[in-house]
Design an enzyme around this catalytic site. Structure first.
Site, PDB file in Angstrom:
ATOM      1  N   CYS A 196       0.778  -1.127  -0.264  1.00 37.73           N
ATOM      2  CA  CYS A 196       0.067   0.076   0.093  1.00 37.73           C
ATOM      3  C   CYS A 196       1.037   1.335   0.135  1.00 37.73           C
ATOM      4  O   CYS A 196       1.488   1.374  -0.881  1.00 37.73           O
ATOM      5  CB  CYS A 196      -0.989  -0.116   0.938  1.00 37.73           C
ATOM      6  SG  CYS A 196      -2.490   0.958   0.883  1.00 37.73           S
ATOM      7  N   HIS A 254      -3.656  -5.431  -0.286  1.00 40.71           N
ATOM      8  CA  HIS A 254      -3.299  -5.886   1.159  1.00 40.71           C
ATOM      9  C   HIS A 254      -3.410  -7.611   1.003  1.00 40.71           C
ATOM     10  O   HIS A 254      -4.552  -8.162   1.127  1.00 40.71           O
ATOM     11  CB  HIS A 254      -4.271  -5.697   2.373  1.00 40.71           C
ATOM     12  CG  HIS A 254      -4.014  -4.258   2.697  1.00 40.71           C
ATOM     13  ND1 HIS A 254      -3.171  -3.781   3.537  1.00 40.71           N
ATOM     14  CD2 HIS A 254      -4.556  -2.936   2.328  1.00 40.71           C
ATOM     15  CE1 HIS A 254      -3.174  -2.546   3.946  1.00 40.71           C
ATOM     16  NE2 HIS A 254      -3.987  -1.918   3.052  1.00 40.71           N
ATOM     17  N   GLU A 290      -2.454  -9.614   2.820  1.00 37.89           N
ATOM     18  CA  GLU A 290      -2.644 -10.495   4.177  1.00 37.89           C
ATOM     19  C   GLU A 290      -4.379 -10.723   4.288  1.00 37.89           C
ATOM     20  O   GLU A 290      -5.016 -11.430   4.842  1.00 37.89           O
ATOM     21  CB  GLU A 290      -2.388  -9.815   5.568  1.00 37.89           C
ATOM     22  CG  GLU A 290      -3.139  -8.403   6.132  1.00 37.89           C
ATOM     23  CD  GLU A 290      -2.979  -7.379   4.994  1.00 37.89           C
ATOM     24  OE1 GLU A 290      -3.482  -6.081   5.198  1.00 37.89           O
ATOM     25  OE2 GLU A 290      -1.992  -7.329   4.000  1.00 37.89           O
TER      26      GLU A 290
END
Length: 355
Positions: free
Chosen positions: A239, A324, A326
């Site tokens: 990001c 992202h 994750e």
């Protein structure tokens, strides 16, 4: 009690206060996810922003203590169409940490305004009158400084031989740290102000630049000298960290019209053609034409607007993604990016050990 979302151009959206009345200005943004409101309000990347939820009912599946992305709500304020009253935790949690909110708002019209006008500022207040005080500076480091750790913090790995990742904290999400720990790494989280020489003294096996709030160019003063460290060990950016890596190595960034925020953004991996549905939260992007094609490969693009979502350096062990990997609160095809990062670190360590 009546509350109002007042835009800087004077347009007013009425509603009702969530919790105690507190006036707060900020950039008005919207998130398109149908779930994840607990994670959204605690994501440090939303610092300084008033978050509008496009999903019509918030709070309907309760909140789970411990599932937050940080220790407290981080956004400036929240705007909702309807707040489910069956679970008071979300309201009291926001109120306890001084985050104001407004419900009963025509959020569809708010989102249409943001999409049409781009980056717009607003204020949640008790009177339907324009904000006369100074607006927050978009180039201010206040937001990153507020959410970054102030001292290094180390989280031990699963074994004494665990790979050591230094996570430079511009406002990192807890799930990034947890993904690295789950992969068996030892993680040291350091303030964004840590100089490259200090980072090198920590002898990391890998370097990860985190997500965070604000304009990446506000952090340009902290990028000088990083070239000597970036790429000497496997380096990953997520990001804001993705944007900072591009800036540090000669690229440029630009403001998106209204950003990408939500858990349902399609991203195409260019080498395979595979499309992933990703979690995102950003208002800036790396400019494709600023990347030297002899040095950089664009690995991912946004399906909706074609913006750059992933890059990989051709000569250095540097990779970065705008989304992202994750993907909290659930697993994702994008999780393989962490596996690739761990593999890079393992191979680089073996080269050092065996010459």
């Amino acid at each position: 009690m009546k509350a109002y979302l007042v835009f800087e151009d004077g347009e007013v959206f009425p509603g009702e206060w969530i919790g105690s009345p507190r006036e707060v200005p900020g950039e008005v943004v919207f998130t398109t996810g149908m779930t994840g409101y607990q994670e959204v309000v605690s994501d440090p990347s939303y610092a300084g922003q008033i978050v509008t939820f496009t999903y019509p009912l918030i709070g309907n599946y309760s909140t789970v203590p411990g599932e937050e992305e940080s220790d407290a709500p981080q956004c400036a304020g929240v705007v909702m169409s309807e707040l489910f009253e069956g679970d008071p935790h979300l309201k009291t949690w926001l109120d306890r940490h001084g985050v104001p909110g407004i419900t009963g708002v025509d959020t569809r019209s708010v989102v249409k305004k943001v999409r049409t006008q781009g980056a717009v500022r607003g204020v949640i207040r008790s009177v339907p009158e324009p904000w006369s005080a100074e607006w927050p500076d978009p180039l201010s480091l206040e937001w990153v400084h507020r959410v970054s750790v102030k001292e290094p913090v180390t989280y031990q790995g699963k074994s004494p031989e665990a790979l050591h990742v230094v996570l430079v904290d511009f406002g990192y999400k807890k799930s990034i740290r947890e993904a690295l720990l789950e992969a068996g790494c030892r993680v040291t989280v350091v303030p964004y102000t840590t100089d490259p020489a200090t980072l090198a003294e920590m002898k990391p096996d890998g370097l990860l630049l985190s997500n965070g709030p604000g304009d990446p160019k506000a952090l340009l003063p902290f990028l000088s000298g990083w070239q000597s460290l970036i790429g000497q060990i496997p380096t990953m950016g997520i990001c804001l960290g993705h944007q900072l890596l591009a800036l540090a190595l000669g690229g440029d960034t630009e403001r998106l019209p209204f950003g990408h925020r939500g858990s349902n953004h399609p991203v195409k991996e260019l080498t395979t053609g595979r499309v992933m549905i990703t979690s995102q939260n950003h208002g800036y992007a790396v400019k494709a034409d600023s990347l030297n094609p002899k040095e950089w490969q664009i690995t991912h693009k946004n399906i909706n607007d074609g913006s750059v979502e992933g890059i990989m350096h051709r000569n250095l062990p540097v990779t970065a993604v705008q989304f992202h990997p994750e993907a909290h609160p659930g697993p994702s095809d994008a999780a393989f990016l962490f596996e690739r990062f761990v593999k890079q670190m393992t191979e680089a360590k073996e080269v050092v050990m065996h010459g």
